[in-house]
Design a protein around this motif. Structure first.
Motif, short mmCIF file in Angstrom:
data_model
loop_
_atom_site.label_atom_id
_atom_site.label_comp_id
_atom_site.label_asym_id
_atom_site.label_seq_id
_atom_site.Cartn_x
_atom_site.Cartn_y
_atom_site.Cartn_z
N ASN A 189 0.83 -1.20 0.00
CA ASN A 189 0.00 0.00 0.00
C ASN A 189 0.87 1.26 0.00
O ASN A 189 1.93 1.29 0.61
CB ASN A 189 -0.89 0.03 1.24
CG ASN A 189 -2.16 -0.77 1.05
OD1 ASN A 189 -2.72 -0.82 -0.04
ND2 ASN A 189 -2.61 -1.40 2.11
N GLY A 190 0.38 2.27 -0.70
CA GLY A 190 1.09 3.53 -0.72
C GLY A 190 1.57 3.88 -2.11
O GLY A 190 1.03 3.42 -3.10
N ASP A 191 2.58 4.71 -2.16
CA ASP A 191 3.12 5.21 -3.42
C ASP A 191 4.50 4.64 -3.67
O ASP A 191 5.28 4.41 -2.75
CB ASP A 191 3.23 6.74 -3.38
CG ASP A 191 1.89 7.43 -3.29
OD1 ASP A 191 1.87 8.67 -3.25
OD2 ASP A 191 0.86 6.73 -3.27
N LYS A 192 4.78 4.46 -4.95
CA LYS A 192 6.13 4.06 -5.37
C LYS A 192 6.50 4.90 -6.58
O LYS A 192 5.76 4.93 -7.55
CB LYS A 192 6.14 2.57 -5.72
CG LYS A 192 7.49 2.06 -6.19
CD LYS A 192 7.43 0.59 -6.55
CE LYS A 192 8.77 0.09 -7.06
NZ LYS A 192 8.70 -1.34 -7.46
N GLU A 193 7.62 5.56 -6.49
CA GLU A 193 8.01 6.50 -7.53
C GLU A 193 9.23 5.98 -8.28
O GLU A 193 10.17 5.43 -7.69
CB GLU A 193 8.32 7.87 -6.90
CG GLU A 193 8.61 8.97 -7.90
CD GLU A 193 8.77 10.33 -7.22
OE1 GLU A 193 8.00 10.63 -6.29
OE2 GLU A 193 9.68 11.07 -7.63
N ASP A 194 9.23 6.22 -9.60
CA ASP A 194 10.38 5.88 -10.43
C ASP A 194 10.43 6.89 -11.56
O ASP A 194 9.67 6.79 -12.52
CB ASP A 194 10.24 4.45 -10.98
CG ASP A 194 11.45 4.02 -11.80
OD1 ASP A 194 11.44 2.89 -12.32
OD2 ASP A 194 12.41 4.81 -11.93
N GLY A 195 11.29 7.88 -11.39
CA GLY A 195 11.39 8.92 -12.40
C GLY A 195 10.10 9.70 -12.52
O GLY A 195 9.57 10.21 -11.53
N ARG A 196 9.56 9.76 -13.72
CA ARG A 196 8.31 10.49 -13.94
C ARG A 196 7.07 9.68 -13.58
O ARG A 196 5.96 10.19 -13.65
CB ARG A 196 8.23 10.92 -15.41
CG ARG A 196 9.30 11.91 -15.85
CD ARG A 196 9.04 12.42 -17.25
NE ARG A 196 9.09 11.37 -18.28
CZ ARG A 196 8.05 10.96 -18.98
NH1 ARG A 196 6.85 11.49 -18.80
NH2 ARG A 196 8.21 10.02 -19.91
N PHE A 197 7.26 8.44 -13.20
CA PHE A 197 6.14 7.55 -12.94
C PHE A 197 5.95 7.32 -11.44
O PHE A 197 6.91 7.14 -10.70
CB PHE A 197 6.36 6.19 -13.62
CG PHE A 197 6.49 6.27 -15.11
CD1 PHE A 197 7.74 6.36 -15.72
CD2 PHE A 197 5.37 6.26 -15.92
CE1 PHE A 197 7.85 6.43 -17.09
CE2 PHE A 197 5.47 6.33 -17.31
CZ PHE A 197 6.73 6.42 -17.89
N THR A 198 4.70 7.33 -11.01
CA THR A 198 4.34 6.99 -9.64
C THR A 198 3.19 6.00 -9.66
O THR A 198 2.16 6.28 -10.28
CB THR A 198 3.93 8.22 -8.82
OG1 THR A 198 5.01 9.14 -8.76
CG2 THR A 198 3.53 7.82 -7.40
N ALA A 199 3.38 4.86 -9.02
CA ALA A 199 2.30 3.90 -8.85
C ALA A 199 1.72 4.07 -7.45
O ALA A 199 2.45 4.30 -6.49
CB ALA A 199 2.81 2.48 -9.04
#
Lengths: 111, 115
Positions: free
Chosen positions: A53-63
């Protein structure tokens, strides 16, 4: 029957804007969540995966994942015309084998 | 590292004919999957090999479909006899075992058109 739902779009955003792609799933036993990008006639390619649960960021992308609401999203910041593609949401259940796919959201980023 | 390859890229056959699709996974990937996307629908699972063994074939539509993976390397999917509703894009994917990652690497697909 396990279902993964996505808005088919097309979702149109101007270049530089944030594109928000959403996905809901029916099976509470789902464990892992993947976003694939597919250009027309090409292989689906992995953009991001998220387990917690929560956010995961990779460059311009956030899941973003919310298991209580059975909802996963993909945010694309500073959208580029090259981001124009179909985005597929895929879910894996507890045995970590077969994917269940949504039908995909077509994204158009206008210059 | 070469990706997953599929052959042919496109096949057009008549109803009642036989077609064989081939998938070459990434070298060393024990897990091989077949999926299918029919027009306007989502990509759906067909079956899963671990090496040469069928781990799960719950998605195979009927006995007109036969998948093999002799030797645990490449795989074939035969449709015999083909029906109109078999038209679609057939994807193959592979994944290594024991890597801790569940990402599947997809091939470009074979577009099958049955007329």
């Amino acid at each position: 029957q396990k279902e993964v739902e996505q808005n088919s779009g097309p979702l149109s955003v101007p270049e530089g804007a944030i594109a928000s792609l959403n996905c809901t799933y029916s099976d509470r036993g789902s464990q892992s969540f993947f976003w694939y990008r597919q250009y027309s006639g090409k292989s689906p390619e992995l953009i991001m995966f998220i387990y917690s649960n929560g956010d995961k960021e990779d460059g311009r992308f956030t899941a973003q994942l919310n298991k209580a609401s059975q909802y996963v999203s993909l945010l694309i910041r500073d959208s580029q015309p090259s981001d124009s593609a179909t985005y597929l949401c895929a879910v894996i259940e507890y045995n970590f084998n077969k994917f269940y796919f949504g039908s995909g959201t077509k994204l158009n980023v206008k210059p | 590292e070469a990706g997953v390859t599929q052959f042919p890229s496109h096949s057009v056959i008549e109803k009642g004919q036989t077609v064989t699709l081939r998938c070459d996974p990434i070298s060393g990937h024990d897990n091989l999957y077949w999926y299918r996307r029919v027009m306007g629908k989502e990509i759906k699972f067909l079956l899963h090999f671990v090496k040469e063994s069928k781990q799960d074939e719950s998605g195979m539509p009927n006995n007109r479909f036969l998948a093999e993976r002799t030797g645990g390397t490449y795989s074939t999917l035969k449709v015999q006899p083909a029906e109109l509703e078999d038209s679609g894009v057939y994807f193959c994917a592979s994944r290594p075992s024991g890597s801790g990652s569940y990402e599947q690497y997809f091939g470009p697909g074979t577009r099958l058109t049955v007329t």
